[in-house]
Design a protein around this motif. Structure first.
Motif, mmCIF file in Angstrom:
data_model
loop_
_atom_site.group_PDB
_atom_site.id
_atom_site.type_symbol
_atom_site.label_atom_id
_atom_site.label_comp_id
_atom_site.label_asym_id
_atom_site.label_seq_id
_atom_site.Cartn_x
_atom_site.Cartn_y
_atom_site.Cartn_z
ATOM 1 N N MET A 145 0.825 -1.203 0.000
ATOM 2 C CA MET A 145 0.000 0.000 0.000
ATOM 3 C C MET A 145 0.864 1.261 0.000
ATOM 4 S SD MET A 145 -3.135 -0.627 -0.394
ATOM 5 C CE MET A 145 -3.758 1.022 -0.045
ATOM 6 N N ALA A 148 2.092 1.627 -3.489
ATOM 7 C CA ALA A 148 0.992 2.113 -4.331
ATOM 8 C C ALA A 148 0.783 3.607 -4.119
ATOM 9 C CB ALA A 148 -0.289 1.347 -4.009
ATOM 10 N N TYR A 149 0.927 4.064 -2.866
ATOM 11 C CA TYR A 149 0.819 5.488 -2.535
ATOM 12 C C TYR A 149 1.915 6.289 -3.244
ATOM 13 C CZ TYR A 149 1.817 9.577 0.487
ATOM 14 O OH TYR A 149 2.102 10.829 0.970
ATOM 15 N N PHE A 153 -1.267 5.649 -6.649
ATOM 16 C CA PHE A 153 -2.395 4.720 -6.708
ATOM 17 C C PHE A 153 -2.817 4.459 -8.158
ATOM 18 C CE2 PHE A 153 -2.897 6.518 -2.377
ATOM 19 C CZ PHE A 153 -2.784 5.331 -1.661
ATOM 20 N N LEU A 158 -3.216 -0.740 -7.993
ATOM 21 C CA LEU A 158 -4.323 -0.992 -7.066
ATOM 22 C C LEU A 158 -4.934 -2.364 -7.323
ATOM 23 C CD1 LEU A 158 -6.256 2.394 -6.816
ATOM 24 C CD2 LEU A 158 -5.025 1.206 -4.992
ATOM 25 N N ARG A 159 -5.103 -2.689 -8.598
ATOM 26 C CA ARG A 159 -5.648 -4.008 -8.946
ATOM 27 C C ARG A 159 -4.768 -5.111 -8.367
ATOM 28 N NH1 ARG A 159 -3.239 -7.918 -11.212
ATOM 29 N NH2 ARG A 159 -2.340 -6.549 -12.785
ATOM 30 N N ILE A 162 -4.980 -5.194 -4.355
ATOM 31 C CA ILE A 162 -6.238 -5.764 -3.855
ATOM 32 C C ILE A 162 -6.264 -7.266 -4.081
ATOM 33 C CG2 ILE A 162 -8.747 -5.799 -4.146
ATOM 34 C CD1 ILE A 162 -8.516 -2.795 -4.919
ATOM 35 N N ALA A 186 -11.409 -6.626 -6.970
ATOM 36 C CA ALA A 186 -10.539 -5.496 -7.310
ATOM 37 C C ALA A 186 -11.237 -4.575 -8.314
ATOM 38 C CB ALA A 186 -9.220 -6.005 -7.884
ATOM 39 N N ILE A 190 -12.168 -0.619 -7.324
ATOM 40 C CA ILE A 190 -11.518 0.463 -8.073
ATOM 41 C C ILE A 190 -12.548 1.328 -8.796
ATOM 42 C CG2 ILE A 190 -9.978 0.981 -10.009
ATOM 43 C CD1 ILE A 190 -8.361 -1.514 -9.173
#
Length: 240
Positions: A145, A148-149, A153, A158-159, A162, A186, A190
């Motif tokens: 995460m 991703a940040y 994102f 993100l996919r 998740i 996911a 999203i």
């Protein structure tokens, strides 16, 4: 535009100006997903005043990390190598000629953040806490995460995060994961948060590629079930 008092605008600058605006997201019945992903809602069509720098704020954490990474790449690599050694899917340091060359050969997707990067994080965490599944799950998801940040994102990231979180959670509690259900979860999360991602080619290809591996590769694996192990692995790799 001109800046009042010739002040320099940098990352973190707060500015004020008067202008006329255009809508970036929906423009003449077209969805502009690049701007949408980057949080750019409007664009300036006509400047009506000078730009005034009203405050200077330090860059956000993700911006500071990305800027530090760019500085390190620029310091230790040649300009050409630094542009290729992208860490967060950012190709701004890459020359136009190199970018065009990768696009022309059809491999520019290797610079996009995706499930491969999340896979590296999973492998790295498992090297230290492989036998403690729940601890491994918590550390992996925190690391994924945060990455991703740092990548803003991105939809493909993100996919992957998740799906990885879903599969690792199910396995941590001793259940057998369902690949298709994790893709659908996911996809739903999203698009609930960012519905215009439905029109984004990167999101479409990310989901499509995973669905292809889910159905096509699984079908090929079933056809090869009676073959020896080496043949099965080779054909499975080609299938992916």
């Amino acid at each position: 535009y001109s800046v009042k008092n010739n002040k320099k605008i940098t990352t973190g600058s707060q500015v004020f100006f008067l202008c006329k605006l255009g809508d970036y997201t929906v423009d003449k019945d077209r969805i502009r997903t690049t701007e949408y992903k980057n949080g750019l809602r409007y664009y300036t069509t006509e400047m009506l005043s000078e730009v005034t720098v009203t405050a200077e704020h330090p860059p956000a954490l993700d911006e500071r990390v990305r800027m530090y990474a760019k500085d390190m790449l620029a310091h230790y690599f040649s300009p050409e190598s630094a542009g290729i050694a992208t860490l967060f899917g950012d190709r701004s340091m890459m020359s136009a000629e190199t970018d065009e060359a990768f696009s022309a050969t059809g491999v520019s997707h290797i610079f996009s953040v995706s499930g491969l990067h999340v896979g590296f994080i999973v492998v790295a965490v498992n090297l230290f806490v492989k036998k403690r599944k729940k601890l491994s799950l918590a550390i992996t998801m925190l690391a994924a995460m945060f990455y991703a940040y740092l990548c803003g994102f991105a939809a493909s990231m993100l996919r992957a995060v998740i799906m990885t979180g879903t599969l690792l959670t199910v396995r941590a509690y001793g259940r057998e994961p369902d690949f298709l259900s994790s893709i659908c979860l996911a996809f739903t999360i999203i698009l609930t948060a960012k519905p215009f991602y439905l029109y984004d080619i990167g999101f479409q290809m990310s989901v499509g590629a995973v669905l292809g591996m889910c159905f096509i590769t699984a079908g090929i694996d079933r056809l090869m079930a009676e073959k020896n192990k080496a043949v099965r692995k080779l054909v499975s790799s080609v299938g992916v």
